[in-house]
Motif scaffolding. Structure first.
Motif, PDB file in Angstrom:
ATOM      1  N   PHE A  89       0.790  -1.120  -0.099  1.00  0.00           N
ATOM      2  CA  PHE A  89      -0.199   0.090  -0.084  1.00  0.00           C
ATOM      3  C   PHE A  89       0.956   1.267  -0.095  1.00  0.00           C
ATOM      4  O   PHE A  89       1.683   1.471   1.039  1.00  0.00           O
ATOM      5  CB  PHE A  89      -1.008   0.161   1.218  1.00  0.00           C
ATOM      6  N   ARG A  90       0.765   1.890  -1.168  1.00  0.00           N
ATOM      7  CA  ARG A  90       1.604   3.392  -1.258  1.00  0.00           C
ATOM      8  C   ARG A  90       2.944   3.199  -0.938  1.00  0.00           C
ATOM      9  O   ARG A  90       3.662   3.907   0.079  1.00  0.00           O
ATOM     10  CB  ARG A  90       0.851   4.332  -0.223  1.00  0.00           C
ATOM     11  N   PRO A  91       3.828   1.871  -1.471  1.00  0.00           N
ATOM     12  CA  PRO A  91       5.146   1.883  -0.638  1.00  0.00           C
ATOM     13  C   PRO A  91       6.291   3.050  -1.201  1.00  0.00           C
ATOM     14  O   PRO A  91       7.169   3.250  -0.631  1.00  0.00           O
ATOM     15  CB  PRO A  91       5.743   0.609  -1.690  1.00  0.00           C
ATOM     16  N   GLU A  92       5.965   3.799  -2.353  1.00  0.00           N
ATOM     17  CA  GLU A  92       6.618   5.040  -2.682  1.00  0.00           C
ATOM     18  C   GLU A  92       6.372   5.729  -1.613  1.00  0.00           C
ATOM     19  O   GLU A  92       7.592   6.694  -1.401  1.00  0.00           O
ATOM     20  CB  GLU A  92       6.159   5.580  -4.143  1.00  0.00           C
ATOM     21  N   GLN A  93       5.663   6.035  -0.972  1.00  0.00           N
ATOM     22  CA  GLN A  93       5.473   7.065   0.039  1.00  0.00           C
ATOM     23  C   GLN A  93       6.427   6.593   1.159  1.00  0.00           C
ATOM     24  O   GLN A  93       7.187   7.489   1.807  1.00  0.00           O
ATOM     25  CB  GLN A  93       4.072   7.313   0.545  1.00  0.00           C
ATOM     26  N   ASN A  94       6.610   5.303   1.559  1.00  0.00           N
ATOM     27  CA  ASN A  94       7.518   5.044   2.736  1.00  0.00           C
ATOM     28  C   ASN A  94       8.897   5.021   2.172  1.00  0.00           C
ATOM     29  O   ASN A  94       9.842   5.304   3.117  1.00  0.00           O
ATOM     30  CB  ASN A  94       7.207   3.598   3.028  1.00  0.00           C
ATOM     31  N   PHE A  95       9.369   4.926   1.150  1.00  0.00           N
ATOM     32  CA  PHE A  95      10.562   4.958   0.570  1.00  0.00           C
ATOM     33  C   PHE A  95      11.018   6.500   0.758  1.00  0.00           C
ATOM     34  O   PHE A  95      12.251   6.659   1.214  1.00  0.00           O
ATOM     35  CB  PHE A  95      10.684   4.347  -1.033  1.00  0.00           C
ATOM     36  N   GLU A  96      10.174   7.187   0.373  1.00  0.00           N
ATOM     37  CA  GLU A  96      10.517   8.695   0.158  1.00  0.00           C
ATOM     38  C   GLU A  96      10.573   9.112   1.778  1.00  0.00           C
ATOM     39  O   GLU A  96      11.562  10.046   2.060  1.00  0.00           O
ATOM     40  CB  GLU A  96       9.534   9.340  -0.611  1.00  0.00           C
ATOM     41  N   ARG A  97       9.882   8.720   2.390  1.00  0.00           N
ATOM     42  CA  ARG A  97       9.953   9.251   4.090  1.00  0.00           C
ATOM     43  C   ARG A  97      11.008   8.672   4.926  1.00  0.00           C
ATOM     44  O   ARG A  97      11.652   9.257   5.749  1.00  0.00           O
ATOM     45  CB  ARG A  97       8.452   8.588   4.855  1.00  0.00           C
ATOM     46  N   ILE A  98      11.503   7.444   4.252  1.00  0.00           N
ATOM     47  CA  ILE A  98      12.586   6.784   5.139  1.00  0.00           C
ATOM     48  C   ILE A  98      13.757   7.455   4.843  1.00  0.00           C
ATOM     49  O   ILE A  98      14.722   7.838   5.653  1.00  0.00           O
ATOM     50  CB  ILE A  98      12.832   5.422   5.170  1.00  0.00           C
ATOM     51  N   ASN A  99      14.037   8.168   3.527  1.00  0.00           N
ATOM     52  CA  ASN A  99      15.149   8.996   3.207  1.00  0.00           C
ATOM     53  C   ASN A  99      15.075  10.096   3.898  1.00  0.00           C
ATOM     54  O   ASN A  99      16.032  10.944   4.192  1.00  0.00           O
ATOM     55  CB  ASN A  99      15.219   8.892   1.825  1.00  0.00           C
ATOM     56  N   LYS A 100      13.877  10.599   3.933  1.00  0.00           N
ATOM     57  CA  LYS A 100      13.537  11.954   4.533  1.00  0.00           C
ATOM     58  C   LYS A 100      13.985  11.863   5.892  1.00  0.00           C
ATOM     59  O   LYS A 100      14.869  12.900   6.653  1.00  0.00           O
ATOM     60  CB  LYS A 100      12.191  12.395   4.481  1.00  0.00           C
ATOM     61  N   SER A 101      13.772  10.902   6.794  1.00  0.00           N
ATOM     62  CA  SER A 101      14.103  10.809   8.079  1.00  0.00           C
ATOM     63  C   SER A 101      15.483  10.872   8.016  1.00  0.00           C
ATOM     64  O   SER A 101      16.204  11.195   9.031  1.00  0.00           O
ATOM     65  CB  SER A 101      13.388   9.364   8.593  1.00  0.00           C
ATOM     66  N   SER A 102      16.042   9.881   7.279  1.00  0.00           N
ATOM     67  CA  SER A 102      17.669   9.555   7.271  1.00  0.00           C
ATOM     68  C   SER A 102      18.344  10.983   6.900  1.00  0.00           C
ATOM     69  O   SER A 102      19.316  11.040   7.634  1.00  0.00           O
ATOM     70  CB  SER A 102      17.964   8.579   6.042  1.00  0.00           C
ATOM     71  N   LYS A 103      17.915  11.729   6.244  1.00  0.00           N
ATOM     72  CA  LYS A 103      18.553  13.004   5.843  1.00  0.00           C
ATOM     73  C   LYS A 103      18.486  13.829   7.274  1.00  0.00           C
ATOM     74  O   LYS A 103      19.637  14.436   7.563  1.00  0.00           O
ATOM     75  CB  LYS A 103      17.809  13.609   4.736  1.00  0.00           C
ATOM     76  N   ARG A 104      17.428  13.715   7.945  1.00  0.00           N
ATOM     77  CA  ARG A 104      17.236  14.674   9.064  1.00  0.00           C
ATOM     78  C   ARG A 104      18.166  14.108  10.300  1.00  0.00           C
ATOM     79  O   ARG A 104      18.802  14.729  10.926  1.00  0.00           O
ATOM     80  CB  ARG A 104      15.729  14.602   9.638  1.00  0.00           C
ATOM     81  N   MET A 105      18.567  12.881  10.253  1.00  0.00           N
ATOM     82  CA  MET A 105      19.372  12.286  11.237  1.00  0.00           C
ATOM     83  C   MET A 105      20.734  11.857  10.778  1.00  0.00           C
ATOM     84  O   MET A 105      21.471  11.364  11.420  1.00  0.00           O
ATOM     85  CB  MET A 105      18.863  10.741  11.704  1.00  0.00           C
ATOM     86  N   ALA A 106      21.122  12.645   9.628  1.00  0.00           N
ATOM     87  CA  ALA A 106      22.424  12.471   8.961  1.00  0.00           C
ATOM     88  C   ALA A 106      22.996  11.094   8.647  1.00  0.00           C
ATOM     89  O   ALA A 106      24.120  10.839   8.530  1.00  0.00           O
ATOM     90  CB  ALA A 106      23.634  13.214   9.867  1.00  0.00           C
ATOM     91  N   ILE A 107      22.004  10.355   8.087  1.00  0.00           N
ATOM     92  CA  ILE A 107      22.132   8.819   7.812  1.00  0.00           C
ATOM     93  C   ILE A 107      22.096   8.918   6.189  1.00  0.00           C
ATOM     94  O   ILE A 107      21.266   9.660   5.747  1.00  0.00           O
ATOM     95  CB  ILE A 107      21.236   7.841   8.425  1.00  0.00           C
ATOM     96  N   PRO A 108      22.859   8.368   5.546  1.00  0.00           N
ATOM     97  CA  PRO A 108      22.879   8.332   3.908  1.00  0.00           C
ATOM     98  C   PRO A 108      21.471   7.620   3.372  1.00  0.00           C
ATOM     99  O   PRO A 108      21.039   6.637   3.971  1.00  0.00           O
ATOM    100  CB  PRO A 108      24.119   7.443   3.577  1.00  0.00           C
ATOM    101  N   GLU A 109      21.077   8.511   2.545  1.00  0.00           N
ATOM    102  CA  GLU A 109      19.784   7.831   1.612  1.00  0.00           C
ATOM    103  C   GLU A 109      19.908   6.581   1.247  1.00  0.00           C
ATOM    104  O   GLU A 109      21.114   6.273   0.724  1.00  0.00           O
ATOM    105  CB  GLU A 109      19.340   8.745   0.926  1.00  0.00           C
ATOM    106  N   PHE A 110      19.171   5.925   1.256  1.00  0.00           N
ATOM    107  CA  PHE A 110      18.948   4.469   0.578  1.00  0.00           C
ATOM    108  C   PHE A 110      18.656   4.551  -0.952  1.00  0.00           C
ATOM    109  O   PHE A 110      17.708   5.111  -1.285  1.00  0.00           O
ATOM    110  CB  PHE A 110      18.141   3.313   1.389  1.00  0.00           C
ATOM    111  N   PRO A 111      19.321   3.674  -1.889  1.00  0.00           N
ATOM    112  CA  PRO A 111      18.853   3.894  -3.096  1.00  0.00           C
ATOM    113  C   PRO A 111      17.560   3.048  -3.358  1.00  0.00           C
ATOM    114  O   PRO A 111      17.220   1.977  -3.112  1.00  0.00           O
ATOM    115  CB  PRO A 111      20.113   2.867  -3.871  1.00  0.00           C
ATOM    116  N   ARG A 112      16.771   3.823  -4.335  1.00  0.00           N
ATOM    117  CA  ARG A 112      15.310   3.366  -4.514  1.00  0.00           C
ATOM    118  C   ARG A 112      15.536   1.884  -5.156  1.00  0.00           C
ATOM    119  O   ARG A 112      14.551   1.166  -5.015  1.00  0.00           O
ATOM    120  CB  ARG A 112      14.718   4.184  -5.717  1.00  0.00           C
ATOM    121  N   ASP A 113      16.391   1.751  -6.345  1.00  0.00           N
ATOM    122  CA  ASP A 113      16.337   0.351  -6.745  1.00  0.00           C
ATOM    123  C   ASP A 113      16.526  -0.779  -5.912  1.00  0.00           C
ATOM    124  O   ASP A 113      15.905  -1.700  -6.155  1.00  0.00           O
ATOM    125  CB  ASP A 113      17.237   0.420  -8.065  1.00  0.00           C
TER     126      ASP A 113
END
Length: 357
Positions: A89-113
């Motif tokens: 259910f709407r997994p693109e939203q989860n992918f975008e949000r974990i990278n947004k969270s990672s950026k805020r916590m200075a964690i490298p973003e994860f590749p979409r593929d």
């Protein structure tokens, strides 16, 4: 469909534990499937994505996640329809949000593929753990944590990204009673409240325990400055129905941009229901309860989907809510679940099929 060229290695279990699981008696988030996904960040890049048998990790006690809290996570679900097909259910939203969270916590973003390839391969391997029937689902927990060894106060140079799968039933059964926060805060302006950072949730446990001692299951959080405005309910976004208008707080750096929240707003607008995204004062809520215009309160989130509130407490007084024959909570939960379980049309394109290989 999302495709990927990510080279994910797969090591299968020798013997599945599936036959040992009592799916009728699951404690939420305590049973895990045969496999998990792991990937390591080192030397400035993500390396060695792999699906391996679920099991313990070996990690140094000096890993920075234990000392500085660099950890983020997501919550997703997979559903199986009556024909045995599996959907997210709407997994693109989860992918975008974990990278947004990672950026805020200075964690490298994860590749979409790699993220989507991992989901596809994991769910294909462990699809037997996704039980059909409304109320059954497979909870998906992607998370990232700092693994560099060292207790110096600085961002880690090494991280581990993991995806776990857990068969679950309903998170809450029945309505919940909530109390409105007047002392403790979930988040503050400029903080990490909009990120799914692990520490956000740990900080809630103590005030929630205090609420439970008084007969409430959850806390409705208020703004940290004045405790004047209503923000979230427990680990969920929260909606208030006053007369026939649905009110919910706007997202900010204090309030999580909930995927279920956005879905409820879309369903309400499609049904012609007035949606007011604005700050709601505690005093306005109490007035509405006293004059009878407050019809419903309900939380929304991945784990519970929608959780109705039967009563709220404020200033040592409890305000009971009467059940509504035309309950918005009941209507939207049914509509969401019909989409998730492929029992209705999906006019929004939220349903994401996982192809059986």
């Amino acid at each position: 469909m999302n495709t990927s060229t990510a080279n994910i290695s797969v090591t299968k279990v020798t013997n599945s534990r599936l036959a040992e699981v009592d799916f009728d008696n699951l404690t939420f988030g305590s049973t895990f499937t045969d496999h998990m996904f792991v990937c390591d960040f080192k030397d400035g890049a993500w390396h060695n994505p792999a699906i391996v048998p679920y099991g313990p990790l070996t990690i140094s006690p000096a890993a920075k996640v234990f000392h500085y809290g660099q950890a983020v996570f997501e919550g997703m679900k997979a559903y199986k329809d009556d024909n045995g097909e599996v959907f997210l259910f709407r997994p693109e939203q989860n992918f975008e949000r974990i990278n947004k969270s990672s950026k805020r916590m200075a964690i490298p973003e994860f590749p979409r593929d790699i993220f989507f390839e991992a989901l596809h391969k994991l769910l294909d391997l462990d699809k037997g753990w996704v039980q059909s029937g409304v109320g059954n689902s497979l909870y998906i927990r992607p998370f990232a944590m700092a693994t560099q060894v060292g207790v110096s106060a600085s961002p880690s140079d090494e991280y581990k990204f993991i995806i776990l799968l857990s068969p679950v039933k309903a998170y809450y059964t029945g309505d919940v009673r909530v109390t409105i926060a007047q002392k403790y805060s979930r988040s503050a302006d400029g903080g990490v409240g909009a990120a799914k950072a692990a520490g956000n949730y740990g900080a809630q446990f103590y005030p929630t325990n205090l609420a439970r001692e008084k007969g409430f299951q959850q806390v409705v959080w208020t703004d940290s400055n004045e405790h004047k405005y209503l923000e979230e309910a427990g680990t969920m976004n929260v909606f208030f129905r006053i007369n026939d208008t649905l009110i919910t707080a706007p997202t900010s750096d204090r309030i999580l941009d909930g995927i279920t929240r956005k879905s409820v707003i879309s369903l309400a607008e499609r049904a012609g229901i007035d949606v007011d995204v604005r700050r709601l004062a505690v005093s306005e809520l109490v007035d509405a309860a006293n004059n009878g215009s407050l019809k419903e309160i309900f939380g929304s989130g991945t784990a519970a989907v929608i959780s109705p509130v039967s009563a709220f407490g404020y200033n040592d007084k409890v305000y009971d809510l009467q059940k509504q024959d035309d309950s918005y909570a009941t209507k939207f939960k049914q509509q969401l679940m019909d989409i998730q379980y492929n029992r209705s049309e999906d006019p929004f394109g939220w349903r994401y099929p996982i192809a059986n290989d």
